[in-house]
Structure formats: C-alpha cells, structure tokens
Motif scaffolding. Structure first.
Motif, mmCIF file in Angstrom:
data_model
loop_
_atom_site.group_PDB
_atom_site.id
_atom_site.type_symbol
_atom_site.label_atom_id
_atom_site.label_comp_id
_atom_site.label_asym_id
_atom_site.label_seq_id
_atom_site.Cartn_x
_atom_site.Cartn_y
_atom_site.Cartn_z
ATOM 1 N N ALA B 887 0.840 -1.199 0.000
ATOM 2 C CA ALA B 887 0.000 0.000 0.000
ATOM 3 C C ALA B 887 0.869 1.240 0.000
ATOM 4 C CB ALA B 887 -0.904 -0.006 1.225
ATOM 5 N N ALA B 888 1.926 1.209 0.815
ATOM 6 C CA ALA B 888 2.784 2.372 0.927
ATOM 7 C C ALA B 888 3.543 2.616 -0.375
ATOM 8 C CB ALA B 888 3.759 2.183 2.084
ATOM 9 N N ALA B 889 3.694 1.538 -1.159
ATOM 10 C CA ALA B 889 4.474 1.661 -2.382
ATOM 11 C C ALA B 889 3.615 2.080 -3.577
ATOM 12 C CB ALA B 889 5.176 0.338 -2.677
ATOM 13 N N VAL B 890 2.332 2.350 -3.304
ATOM 14 C CA VAL B 890 1.433 2.722 -4.403
ATOM 15 C C VAL B 890 1.911 4.028 -5.044
ATOM 16 C CG1 VAL B 890 -0.850 3.701 -4.805
ATOM 17 C CG2 VAL B 890 -0.623 1.515 -3.623
ATOM 18 N N ASP B 891 1.885 4.047 -6.370
ATOM 19 C CA ASP B 891 2.258 5.270 -7.086
ATOM 20 C C ASP B 891 0.994 6.066 -7.349
ATOM 21 O OD1 ASP B 891 3.052 7.249 -8.708
ATOM 22 O OD2 ASP B 891 3.903 5.944 -10.282
ATOM 23 N N THR B 895 -2.248 5.152 -10.066
ATOM 24 C CA THR B 895 -3.585 4.724 -9.642
ATOM 25 C C THR B 895 -4.637 5.739 -10.016
ATOM 26 O OG1 THR B 895 -3.026 5.590 -7.481
ATOM 27 C CG2 THR B 895 -3.012 3.191 -7.738
ATOM 28 N N LEU B 896 -4.288 7.005 -9.955
ATOM 29 C CA LEU B 896 -5.316 8.018 -10.210
ATOM 30 C C LEU B 896 -5.607 8.157 -11.697
ATOM 31 C CD1 LEU B 896 -4.407 10.691 -7.562
ATOM 32 C CD2 LEU B 896 -6.270 9.046 -7.568
ATOM 33 N N THR B 897 -4.649 7.773 -12.520
ATOM 34 C CA THR B 897 -4.906 7.879 -13.954
ATOM 35 C C THR B 897 -5.333 6.551 -14.545
ATOM 36 O OG1 THR B 897 -2.553 7.537 -14.329
ATOM 37 C CG2 THR B 897 -3.334 9.811 -14.322
ATOM 38 N N ALA B 898 -5.467 5.559 -13.691
ATOM 39 C CA ALA B 898 -5.744 4.204 -14.189
ATOM 40 C C ALA B 898 -7.081 4.130 -14.905
ATOM 41 C CB ALA B 898 -5.693 3.210 -13.052
ATOM 42 N N GLU B 899 -8.076 4.914 -14.510
ATOM 43 C CA GLU B 899 -9.392 4.755 -15.130
ATOM 44 C C GLU B 899 -9.691 5.825 -16.141
ATOM 45 O OE1 GLU B 899 -12.674 3.907 -12.543
ATOM 46 O OE2 GLU B 899 -11.342 2.687 -11.322
#
Lengths: 118, 899
Positions: B887-891, B895-899
């Motif tokens: 979780a801490a390694a999430v970019d 993730t925010l541009t994934a959809e």
C-alpha cells in the motif's frame, strides 16, 4: 428466464383456451391455422389472440391425450398438422363445459342481484 | 412430462418448427388471396403468429425435467468457469483436497478402530467380564478360575463363557526348537466368538475333561493359526492328527483356523492355540489372572449380565475354599467385589478412543478453516463477477437461479477436492497402517471401505454448502445494486468486507484452538521426556527371553545354575559390558509382574485385613547395573545369597521412604510375601523405576532373588522364564543376538530365544501414544496456522488492492507512507486480536476434552497460551505487513490515472 404466460392465456380465464380448442375440434379434425381463425371468429373477435400462442396449448392437450395429431394436406395443398379429438378429450370437453357454465351462472348470480335490487 | 419426451424433445422441436412454418404458408396464401402482395402477405402472417422462437421455447420447456436440465446447464457453466481460472481453481481444490483428505483418513481410522464391529458374528453380544474390588486397592480385578466354573454353571445370561491368556510355548519335533506364541484358553472361548475352523475341529467340552486327553501320556489338542500352518507345514492339509511336542508334552493338531482369524487384538498374533488345563479339585477363590470373554444370550443387556453376576458372587464365595495365604473368606468379602462387564469391543479398543475422537474434532476444525478460506476466495472472485451477475439479473435471471449456479460451482470444486482428497486419504491410511503406533488397536480393520467413501462424499457436499452458501446468498440478494456501480468497482460494499472479516476471525480463532492443543501436547511430551524412567533408555540394553521347561530340567537349583551358565557365556561375548536376568523387564506389561501382599516386620495388621498389594519380581545379581537402575543404599543381591538360599530383598526408594522413612533406614529391615513365609532381609534400596509407563507413577517395588525357598507356597522356587538383560553397544543388532543364541544353545540346544527387543523399544512404545497424538495434532495445527495466515494475508491484500485509488489520493494529499502502512497493519492485527479473543475462550472450553492425554502440564498452562498468542501475533503481523507495504508503495499518479 422467468416464464411468461402467453397473451391468450393471460387474458382469458385459465383453461378457457383449452376448452375453445376442444370445442372447435368437435366439428372434425383441423390444423392449427384453422383452429386459430375459428376461435377468433367464434368469439366474435373478443378474444384477440396472437395465433402462435395457440401452439403450446395444442401441445399440452396432446400431451394429456385429449387430442391426437397427424400430418395431412390443407385445402390449398400445403402440408399441415391436423388435430382430432380423442374419446378422452370428448369427455373432458363435456365436463369442462358443464363446469364452465356453472361458473358463469355463479358469477351471474353474484353480479345480478345487486343490480336487481331496488 | 415424461422421460421419453425429455430425451426426444429435439425431434419434437423440429416437428413444431415445421408446424409453425405450415401456419405461415397457409396464412400467407390466404393473405395473397385477399389481395396482398406476397411480401406483405408473408409479413402479416408472421405478425399474426407472433414470436415463433418464444413459442418453441415454451413448448420445449414443457418437455424438460427442469431441475435436471438446469443442473446440466449450471454444470457446464461451472466447468467453463473452472477452466478459465486455473489458479483460483487449483488453490481451492488443493485446500479442499488437504482438508477432506485429512478428515477422510482420520475417519478411516475411527471407522476401523471404533465404529466397525469386531470381526465375529453378532459381535454386539460379546462382552468381557471384569470386577471392581474397592476394598482391595486395585483398579480392576480380572477373573479367577473358580469364578469361571461358578459363572458357567450358575449363570443364566451367557451362551458361552471362556477364559484366555497368552504366553509362549516351545514346540519341538519340527527341526529347530521354536517358541511359538501361544494363545491358551478354555475350550469355550472360541465357541463364544462364534468362529469356525478352516480344517479339522475346535475344542470340545470333552477335551477339557481332566480324565480326557489332558491326562498323562495322552496328546493334548492343539489348534494352529493359518499363518503358522503355512509357515511350518507349508499348508499341508494332512496336518490334522499330527503329533508334536509342546513344552515337552505330546500334543495333537486337531484344527487350523482360517486366514482372516484374529483373536481380539492380540499382538503379536498367536501362532498356536492350546487348552488351559485347570485342576478343579485344587481351585481356591483367588487367582484373578484370567482374561475372559462371553457371548450373551440374544436380547440380554450388559446391565442384565452385571445383575446376574452380582447374584452369583455370594454363591461363588460359598462354593470355593479360601486362598492358602489368607486367613479366611472375610478378607475376600472385605474387598467388595462387584462385576463390571464391558462390551468386548471396548476391551479391545481400550483408551485409544479418546485420542481418536480428539483427532477427528481437530481435523474437522482444519476443514472448517479451509472452508472459511475458500469462502473468502469465492467472495473475492465473485466480486469480479458482480458485474456479470448484475447484467444477468437485469436480463431476468432469478435469485434462486444465480444462487444455484454458485452452489453448483462450489459443489464441482469440492467434489473435485473430495476425489483428490480420497486419493490423499488412501495414501495417508496406508502410511498410518504401516507405521501405526503399537498402541493403536485393530490396525488390520482400517481400510478405505464404503462407509469411509460415503463420509468423504458427505463432507465434500457439506463443505461445498459451507463455503458456497455465503457467496451464493450475497449474489442472490444483491439485486438492487446498480449496474454502473458494480462495473466501476471503485467502492466495496461495507457488508461484503464485514463478511470477509468475520471469516478471518473464525479462522484465527480455530487456529488458536489447534495451536493451544498441540502446544499442550508438546509440553506433555517435554514433561514425559524429563521423567527419569529409572533404567537406561540409551539403546544399549538388549533383552531376550529364555525359558527352561520343567520337562527338561526339573530341579530348581539346576535351572538357576543353567541360567547362570548362559549368563557367563553371554557376558563373555565381545562388546558385552554387563549381563543379568530378571523375571520381567520394565514396561513389558503387567502380566509378568507379581502382585504380592508384602508384610513388614514390626507392623501389626488388624484381624481380617491384609497389607496393601505391592509389585515384585526376581532379579539376578548384576541386574541393576545392567539395566541402569542406580543403587541408592546398601548392596546388590549376590550369587552367594542366591546359592546360599539366603532370603534377601531389594526395595525401591519410594517403598523404603513410605515404610521406613528413608532408604538408609530400610537396610536390615525384614519383609515377607505371606503371613507364614520366611522373613527376607532388605539389603539394598534402588532408584524408583517407572515400571508401567512413563506417564504412570513409579510403583513401590520389591526385588527378590532368582532362587528362593518356601516362596509363595513353593518349597524351592526358581525363575524359569527369564529375560536376559545385556549391556552392549551392539544392542539391537543381529550379530549380538546370534552370539546370544549360540551361547544359549551351547548350554541346552532345545531352548528357544524369543521376545528379542531393546529397552529403548519398550520405552518408545510407552511414549508412542503421546507421540502419535503429538504428531497428528502438530500437523493439524500447522495446517491451521498456515491457512489462517493465508486468510489474513488474503483479506488485507484484497483491501489494499480495492482501496488503491483511495491510497493514491491520500498519498497525493501528503499522507506519510508509514502512516498508511500502519493503517493496514492495524487492520490485520485487530482482526487477529478479535479472533484470538474468541479462540481463547473456545480453547479454554475445549481443552477439557483432552485432559486424558495430558501429563505434567495443566490444561490452562500459561506458558503454552502465551507462546501460542505470541506465535499467532507474529504470523498475523507478517501476513498483514507484506500487503501493507505494498500500500505504501502505491504510485499515486498511476492509480489516479488508471481509469
């Protein structure tokens, strides 16, 4: 898919269609097309039916052994499946007609008195 | 609706299609006749007829047996789904195969040992007769020969009643002298079992008459078991009537038992069956040395039989003379003998039932944990199918329909797991049977029989319901969920997460219970290991039995001198550091140890009472050194004592402390085994020995010399059956034993050497029950812990994956990664804590069932509980830390541009 009643069944009391079919066949063997038109005419177009919905009813009646089928040729020389009344079917028709008349009478009794009362 | 139509519906359908076509044709013809264009006429005909496909469907459905049809469809769907997700399927099937396999294997054992009837006709009528004697201070009193006669003659409830015992018998006249393992019994013991011989006949009442074959010079009847017949006679059918020498007496083979015949759980199995000869004229009340079995008359219950024996006990007391060494019958009266009959099966199975049921429950819990895991997997997976189900619901699929599909898929998965599990169980059972601890009775009856297969199928189905029901219900009830929401997958339903959490809590709780169980077993094992058995268990003590038959050497002193001679030759063998012999080695079973009423000089006994019963055996000089029992005070018995017929004795330390206060005070004191016997001087005190088993207290013990005058009513008593005790680094090797055999045979060539084993074997056997339970519980607990950890990991990892968007936002807004890590770690630990709390309560409640397995540890042992909680907390922390780190390694950008 949930089952859906055929339009004719849903608009006429249960079993009515069966009785009408049997009734038509009293006159002699007939194929589906003739039966459909006969019912439509016979009911003075009160019973508007999609003719297709007649076929499940025919199938059901045949399964019960009230009518029997055979392949024949229509008046205009087309191959067609004819149905005829079996002895069981004849008895059923008599029974159902009696019952139907009773129901009609009963409904009539329920509906009329209120109208006749002063 | 009928089967015929069901199978012919395709033809029916073609028929209907043609019929409908004919309608269209006729209607079109008529329409054309009415002046329409052919095209319009055709279209009008179609409109008039309606939707032909629907009509045909309706008729088709009339001809179906719909549940069956639906099942076929669901099956196809399930199989398709399974093929499409091999990873998921493999995980589920393997988890289930392990769970179901382990359960089936243990049930196979339970079934074979506890549930199956004994392999005799109408086995439920068979009982064993024992007595309680609260006034005598022993837990059970077996049967005396005088009781056998009374019960047989006065009894009203028995069809047959017989006595039996086991021992060795030397068979000569067939080449090398051989000690055959003999089953000795009264003539009616086999009749009670209801078995038939393969060849010849069984014993009859005539055989048992003292005037009959038992008289001097007349051959005694002998029955061979199938294995012995094959081994020694090559299956020769003319063996009936053959004469042999049994213990130097002539004997005649009268019958051969069939291949499958086993006598109760006698191990090692008997090779020959011979008749006990009882001289009725010399019987007294006592001599409770016989085991018994009886067949009740049909319809008689154990309670009825107990009542009948209670009725006969006073008759028996009057009918027979009092024992020689007791003053009168009052003593036996004061024992308050009462009957305790037991179904014969309970006698055979013994105390193993406890362990097996505990194991069954334990393994059942593992399956529950496995089901919880699979349910979680199914829930996670179905999350990804939520959209599919929503679409199908929108298209008119019913709730039951979707639930049924999920259940069918579960069923397919669990039956596949079940089949694989059955293969595992087969392997497991084979392994258990081949390596079974000697304490496991009826190993031969363990098999994968139809009942076990049915069990496997039933638990497969039950499992599929257990893990399939939750997802099924969830899907069926999610009707209201908007299609769009399900598609985006951004939000998880809170309720769904709650369900998964609950499953993890259950898993952790069950795992904790199993960990506590195996922790307690480990502590028990430790406690057993720390018990000083009182003899050497290092594996360098060899024992073997040698018997000197009275027919060969009649005179007692010559028996002892011959044994002494053997001993000298054995001691001279290379590598032998010490050699001695005894009437019984520790832990070889209660039968060979004497129980004596030991009178102590200087103590007075009230009239009508006798001193308590003590264990005793005879030992040669050097025995304590050879077996590894240290001398605490005084000295060993010497050969001078033996040949000088000095009545001396050595006692155990606890005996000395109990009677005289200290080991030193015991020296010079006197004891005797009967009120009229010679006083023996206590010359030595030795360390306590756990003679029965490691987990049983060391009994106070008396050691007598191997040659004594006026002992137990015998003018001069030698110990004819001896166990050699040999200290050598080569103990357990064939080279040592061939040396020992040669030593024995150089003294007397017709004496067999048998019951060869090391003291370590006996010690391990005594630990076998505990180590068996320990290993099985440890396996179960390890599986439980692993499954529980996977469960925690799965849930946290899933939450992290689901909330990656949220995590991205948080990170983008400046949340510290460490903080996020902690958030998920905390979630995992909270789940674990709740599970552990539930588990603790359950464990405290459930461990009371395993009290009978524990030794030297309290059921609520604090260190065990603390360690288990520590292990669980660590495992849980690890299981949540790994996904939390992710979780801490999430970019955030990704993730925010994934959809």
């Amino acid at each position: 898919m949930p089952r859906r009643e055929s339009p004719l069944q849903s608009e006429t009391p249960q079993g009515t269609l069966d009785m009408l079919v049997l009734r038509v066949l009293v006159m002699g063997p007939a194929h589906g097309h003739t039966i459909a038109h006969a019912i439509e005419r016979g009911s003075e177009d009160v019973l508007q039916i999609e003719h297709g919905s007649l076929y499940p009813a025919l199938h059901r009646l045949e399964n019960r052994g009230w009518i029997a089928s055979f392949w024949g040729t229509s008046d205009n020389n087309r191959k067609a499946k004819y149905y005829r009344l079996t002895p069981t079917g004849r008895k059923q028709l008599a029974a159902q007609t009696t019952r139907w008349e009773e129901i009609v009478r009963a409904i009539g009794r329920i509906l009329k008195p209120s109208e006749e009362k002063p | 609706m009928s089967w015929r139509r069901f199978f012919r519906r395709a033809q029916w359908d073609r028929d209907r299609a043609e019929e409908l076509r004919s309608y269209i044709e006729i209607e079109t013809d008529e329409n054309i006749a009415r002046g329409m264009s052919p095209q319009a006429a055709h279209r009008a005909a179609h409109i008039k007829l309606g939707n032909t496909v629907r009509i045909r469907e309706e008729i088709y459905r009339m001809n179906t047996i719909s549940p069956l049809d639906a099942l076929g469809r669901d099956l196809r769907l399930a199989l398709r789904g399974i093929r499409r997700r091999p990873g998921f399927t493999l995980a589920v099937v393997l988890t289930l195969a392990l769970g179901i396999g382990a359960n089936t294997a243990i049930f196979g054992v339970v079934n074979g040992v506890l549930l199956k009837p004994l392999p005799y006709p109408n086995a439920s009528e068979l009982v064993s007769i024992k007595h309680t004697a609260p006034g005598f201070g022993v837990p059970v009193l077996r049967m005396s020969a005088s009781q056998y006669f009374t019960y047989r003659e006065e009894g009203r409830v028995f069809q047959h009643l017989g006595l039996y015992g086991d021992g060795g018998q030397t068979i000569t006249g067939l080449g090398e002298p051989e000690q055959a393992r003999a089953l000795v019994m009264t003539y009616d013991a086999l009749l009670a079992l209801g078995v038939q011989p393969q060849l010849g006949r069984l014993f009859t009442e005539a055989d048992a008459k003292p005037s009959g074959p038992a008289a001097i010079g007349v051959a005694r009847p002998l029955i061979l078991t199938h294995a012995y017949w094959q081994r020694r006679f090559g299956g020769d059918r003319s063996v009936i009537g053959r004469r042999l020498l049994v213990d130097s007496n002539p004997a005649e083979v009268i019958g051969v038992m069939p291949d499958g015949f086993r006598f109760l759980d006698m191990k090692p199995a008997a090779e020959v069956i011979s008749l006990i000869t009882i001289d009725r004229g010399r019987l007294t009340l006592d001599g409770f040395n016989f085991s018994s079995l009886a067949r009740l008359k049909p319809g008689i219950t154990v309670a009825d039989a107990n009542a009948d024996i209670a009725r006969m006990l006073p008759i028996w007391l009057n009918a027979w003379p009092a024992p020689l060494n007791l003053a009168g019958k009052e003593v036996i009266e004061s024992w308050h003998i009462a009957p305790t009959l037991q179904p014969l099966k309970d006698e055979v199975v013994g105390g193993i039932g406890d362990i097996l049921w505990i194991l069954m429950a334990t393994i059942g819990m593992v399956l529950l944990i496995a089901c919880a895991n699979v349910a979680n997997l199914m829930l996670v997976r179905s999350e990804s199918r939520a959209h599919e189900f929503a679409v199908r619901t929108a298209l008119g699929a019913g709730r039951w329909h979707i639930a049924r599909e999920v259940l069918v898929e579960s069923l397919v998965l669990s039956l596949t797991g079940g089949v694989l599990g059955m293969a595992l169980a087969y392997g497991g059972l084979t392994m258990i049977v081949s390596t079974a601890p000697t304490t496991l009775p009826r190993v031969e009856d363990i098999s994968l029989d139809p009942r076990v297969v049915v069990f496997a199928v039933v638990i497969s189905i039950v499992s599929s319901v257990l893990f399939g029901l939750l997802p099924a219900v969830k899907h069926a009830t999610q009707r209201g969920q908007p299609l769009a929401g399900a598609a985006r997958g951004a939000s998880t339903s809170r309720e769904r997460q709650r369900t998964r959490n609950a499953l993890v809590v259950v898993q952790v709780a069950l795992a904790l219970v199993l960990l506590v169980g195996s922790g307690l077993m480990i502590r028990t094992f430790q406690a057993l290991l720390s018990v000083v058995p009182g003899f050497a268990t290092t594996g360098d003590v060899q024992t073997a039995r040698v018997w000197v038959p009275p027919q060969q050497v009649r005179e007692p002193e010559r028996v002892t001198r011959l044994q002494h001679d053997i001993l000298d030759r054995v001691a001279a063998l290379p590598g032998v550091r010490a050699a001695a012999f005894t009437s019984a080695v520790p832990m070889e079973g209660p039968l060979r140890v004497w129980q004596q009423t030991i009178f102590v000089a200087g103590q007075t006994y009230a009239p009508g009472t006798i001193p308590s019963l003590r264990r005793a055996k005879s030992v040669s000089p050097g025995y304590f050194g050879a077996i590894g029992t240290s001398i605490v005070a005084g000295r060993d018995i010497t050969w001078t004592d033996v040949y000088g017929r000095a009545r001396v004795a050595v006692v155990s330390e606890n005996f000395a402390r109990e009677v005289w206060g200290s080991p030193a005070a015991a020296l010079g004191q006197h004891i005797r085994e009967a009120p009229t016997a010679v006083w023996g001087e206590v010359v030595g005190v030795v360390h306590d020995v756990h003679e029965d088993a490691v987990h049983q207290l060391a009994p106070p013990f008396v050691y007598w010399p191997v040659l004594m005058e006026n002992f137990s009513g015998t003018p001069l008593a030698a110990t004819r059956a001896i166990n050699l005790v040999i200290r050598s680094d080569e103990a357990g090797s064939e080279s040592l034993m061939s040396g020992v055999r040669n030593a024995v045979w150089s003294v007397n060539p017709s004496m067999p050497v048998f019951l060869v084993r090391t003291m370590k074997d006996l010690y391990d056997q005594s630990m076998a029950r505990t180590s068996f339970a320990l290993i099985m519980l440890a396996i179960a607990a390890t599986m439980a812990l692993a499954l529980g950890v996977i469960g925690i990991y799965g849930v946290i990892a899933y939450v992290v994956a689901q909330r990656s968007r949220e995590i991205g936002i948080r990170l983008a807004l400046g949340a510290a990664p460490t903080q996020l890590k902690l958030m998920f770690l905390r979630q995992g630990l909270v789940l674990t804590a709740v599970g552990a709390g539930v588990g603790l309560v359950t464990a405290v409640a459930l461990t009371q069932w395993m009290s009978s397995l524990l030794f030297g540890v309290e059921r609520l042992d604090l260190p065990t509980y603390a360690t288990v909680l520590g292990v669980l907390a660590m495992a849980a922390a690890l299981a949540s830390y790994v996904p939390a780190r992710r979780a801490a390694a999430v970019d955030p950008v990704e993730t925010l541009t994934a959809e």
